[in-house]
Write an enzyme that holds these catalytic residues in place. Structure first.
Site, short mmCIF file in Angstrom:
data_model
loop_
_atom_site.label_atom_id
_atom_site.label_comp_id
_atom_site.label_asym_id
_atom_site.label_seq_id
_atom_site.Cartn_x
_atom_site.Cartn_y
_atom_site.Cartn_z
N LEU A 286 13.04 29.98 -27.56
CA LEU A 286 11.94 29.91 -26.60
C LEU A 286 11.92 28.42 -26.28
O LEU A 286 12.37 27.61 -27.07
CB LEU A 286 10.64 30.39 -27.24
CG LEU A 286 10.74 31.82 -27.83
CD1 LEU A 286 9.44 32.24 -28.48
CD2 LEU A 286 11.15 32.82 -26.75
N ARG A 287 11.48 28.01 -25.15
CA ARG A 287 11.62 26.59 -24.82
C ARG A 287 10.31 25.82 -24.92
O ARG A 287 10.19 24.74 -24.36
CB ARG A 287 12.23 26.44 -23.43
CG ARG A 287 13.61 27.07 -23.28
CD ARG A 287 14.65 26.49 -24.23
NE ARG A 287 16.00 26.93 -23.86
CZ ARG A 287 17.05 26.80 -24.65
NH1 ARG A 287 16.93 26.28 -25.86
NH2 ARG A 287 18.23 27.21 -24.24
N ASP B 103 19.67 24.64 -35.20
CA ASP B 103 20.52 25.32 -34.24
C ASP B 103 20.69 24.55 -32.94
O ASP B 103 19.76 24.03 -32.38
CB ASP B 103 20.07 26.73 -33.92
CG ASP B 103 21.10 27.39 -33.03
OD1 ASP B 103 20.81 27.58 -31.86
OD2 ASP B 103 22.21 27.64 -33.51
N ASP C 126 20.57 35.08 -29.87
CA ASP C 126 20.77 33.70 -29.38
C ASP C 126 20.29 33.57 -27.94
O ASP C 126 20.89 32.83 -27.14
CB ASP C 126 22.24 33.25 -29.53
CG ASP C 126 22.38 31.72 -29.52
OD1 ASP C 126 21.34 31.01 -29.49
OD2 ASP C 126 23.52 31.24 -29.56
N HIS D 262 18.06 29.03 -19.52
CA HIS D 262 18.32 27.74 -18.87
C HIS D 262 17.95 27.83 -17.40
O HIS D 262 18.08 28.88 -16.78
CB HIS D 262 19.81 27.36 -18.99
CG HIS D 262 20.20 26.92 -20.36
ND1 HIS D 262 19.69 25.80 -20.96
CD2 HIS D 262 21.04 27.48 -21.27
CE1 HIS D 262 20.20 25.66 -22.17
NE2 HIS D 262 21.02 26.68 -22.40
N PRO E 163 25.09 25.23 -22.27
CA PRO E 163 25.55 26.48 -22.87
C PRO E 163 24.37 27.41 -23.19
O PRO E 163 23.28 26.93 -23.53
CB PRO E 163 26.21 26.00 -24.16
CG PRO E 163 25.45 24.76 -24.53
CD PRO E 163 24.99 24.13 -23.25
N GLY E 164 24.61 28.71 -23.09
CA GLY E 164 23.59 29.67 -23.51
C GLY E 164 23.34 30.73 -22.46
O GLY E 164 23.55 30.51 -21.27
O1 DOR Z 1 24.72 28.51 -26.34
C1 DOR Z 1 23.87 27.97 -27.03
N1 DOR Z 1 22.67 27.64 -26.53
N2 DOR Z 1 24.15 27.72 -28.28
C2 DOR Z 1 23.35 26.96 -29.04
O2 DOR Z 1 23.69 26.75 -30.15
C3 DOR Z 1 22.10 26.41 -28.50
C4 DOR Z 1 21.63 27.20 -27.39
C5 DOR Z 1 20.56 26.55 -26.58
O3 DOR Z 1 19.61 25.98 -27.15
O4 DOR Z 1 20.63 26.61 -25.35
ZN ZN Z 2 23.91 27.91 -32.25
ZN ZN Z 3 21.12 29.30 -30.78
#
Ligand code: DOR
Ligand code: ZN
Ligand code: ZN
Length: 396
Positions: free
Chosen positions: A21-22, A112, A265, A269, A283-284
């Site tokens: 969660l951000r 993480d 996960d 974004h 990433p994510g």
């Molecule tokens: O893809 C990812 N996004 N891997 C991570 O370890 C962190 C995460 C993020 O916080 O966006």
């Molecule tokens: Zn991670």
């Molecule tokens: Zn993560």
């Protein structure tokens, strides 16, 4: 109230050990409220909110805030994950005891987004965890092997000119931490296992009697690096999408219990952080609202798991790993329970704009999946029904 569940599958509420969660820091991409709605819609009754917020969740001020805000929203229990170190790049252990004994009662610690890569620090963290009965979750990425890396190191990345992220970056940390856990007599949890080699190491470590557990994400079960052909950064994630043979090994490992559970996960974004060049994008990917359907497609339909197995990997095992005892035990008549109803015959097409998440970075856009969560109950209260999160009326 009577809920008509005919033709549906009744499961214990899902538990996600790995959600981003951000809040605090990037409320433009997800808040505890929007993320809780996404979780309820995905069938979750508990999520573990990762520590890489801004400020980092390395103090009781942040972890208690996250817990209280989650309870205020009331759609899902939001358990904050504490940071192992002070700051994400920290060289110093955070004061885990304060967080563990605060209102949130933090039970899992992780950095993480950043591996705890100093072996002595990891060893001390494991000893601490052993003493206080908390869990250390390891992101498992040797950072000196991933400098500049953006995609799985293999033929696809080579052809596309993308800097490669080797399997050894993950596997060397999994092997190391299994050995550190053995020597410390402690437990360690491996986040987002992504390679066939990690599966072999987990098998080996478990056979030695080492207390190691692991999770796998729905996207690593379903997708592989053939996705990268378009350079669409929606497919950029850490660890990267691997090869089809890795995904097959992960599915087999989840079926056999070598990998203990599914974790999303979920990593929202903003559009501007996912556009333009692959290397520059963050990433994510989103995961909470699509997880169950992907598990049905990848695990139930091919006969790797039955519905009993789904309950195990989505709820009972993750609950057990963090010591949540309301899951996985028989529910007594009349007791308010955490439950998820799934329509196994439903089929739906993912549209980011229709998801509750503030962000839109789903890699599953326009894909059609089987099965859908129709109702979620948190302690007997409906939190999601027919695609809508149900806010609590009145006081807490
Ligand atoms: O893809 C990812 N996004 N891997 C991570 O370890 C962190 C995460 C993020 O916080 O966006
Ligand atoms: Zn991670
Ligand atoms: Zn993560």
């Amino acid at each position: 109230e009577v809920i008509d569940a005919s033709g549906q599958i009744l499961l214990p509420g899902f538990v996600d050990l790995h959600t981003h969660l951000r809040e605090p820091g990037r409320e433009d991409t997800e808040t505890i409220e929007s993320g809780s709605a996404a979780a309820a819609l995905g069938g979750y009754t508990a999520v573990f909110a990762m520590a890489n917020t801004s400020p980092v969740a390395d103090s009781v001020v942040v972890t208690d805030h996250v817990w209280r805000r989650g309870q205020e929203v009331g759609l899902v229990d939001v358990y904050p994950v504490g940071a192992v170190t002070v700051g994400l790049e920290g060289k110093q252990l955070a004061e885990m005891g304060t967080m563990a004994t605060g209102a949130a009662g933090v039970r899992m610690f992780s950095d993480d987004g950043h591996c705890v890569y100093d072996p002595l620090l990891m060893r001390r963290a494991l000893e601490y965890a052993n003493t206080f009965g908390v869990l250390i979750a390891q992101h498992a990425e040797e950072p000196r092997l991933t400098v500049g890396a953006v995609a799985h190191e293999g033929p696809t990345a080579a052809r596309l000119g993308l800097a490669g992220w080797p399997r050894a970056a993950e596997e060397s940390i999994v092997a190391r931490d299994a050995l550190l856990a053995r020597d410390a007599g402690a437990r360690v949890h491996i986040c987002h296992a992504s390679t066939a080699g990690t599966v072999e190491l987990l098998k080996w470590a478990k056979a030695q009697g080492i207390s190691i557990t692991a999770e796998v994400t729905p996207h690593h079960l379903l997708l592989d690096d053939s996705r990268l052909e378009t350079y669409d950064a929606v497919n950029k994630v850490n660890p990267p999408l691997r090869e089809a043979s890795d995904a097959a090994a992960l599915r087999q490992a989840l079926a056999e219990g070598v990998i203990d559970c599914v974790a999303t996960d979920h990593a929202p974004h903003a559009e501007q952080d996912k556009c333009c060049e692959f290397a520059a994008a963050r990433p994510g990917m989103l995961g909470l609202e699509t997880a169950l359907s992907i598990i049905v497609q990848t695990m139930v339909e091919p006969g790797l798991l039955d519905w009993r197995g789904v309950a195990k990997v989505m709820s009972e095992r993750p609950a057990e790993i963090v010591g949540l005892d309301e899951h996985g035990r028989p529910i007594e008549v009349g007791e308010p329970a955490n439950l998820t109803l799934v329509d196994p015959r439903a089929s739906w097409t993912v549209r980011a704009k229709e998801l509750a998440s503030i962000s839109n970075n789903t890699p599953f856009e326009d894909m059609t999946f089987p099965a859908r969560v129709t109702t979620t109950l948190l302690r007997g209260r409906v939190t999601a029904r027919e695609g809508k999160a149900v806010k609590r009326t009145g006081g807490p």
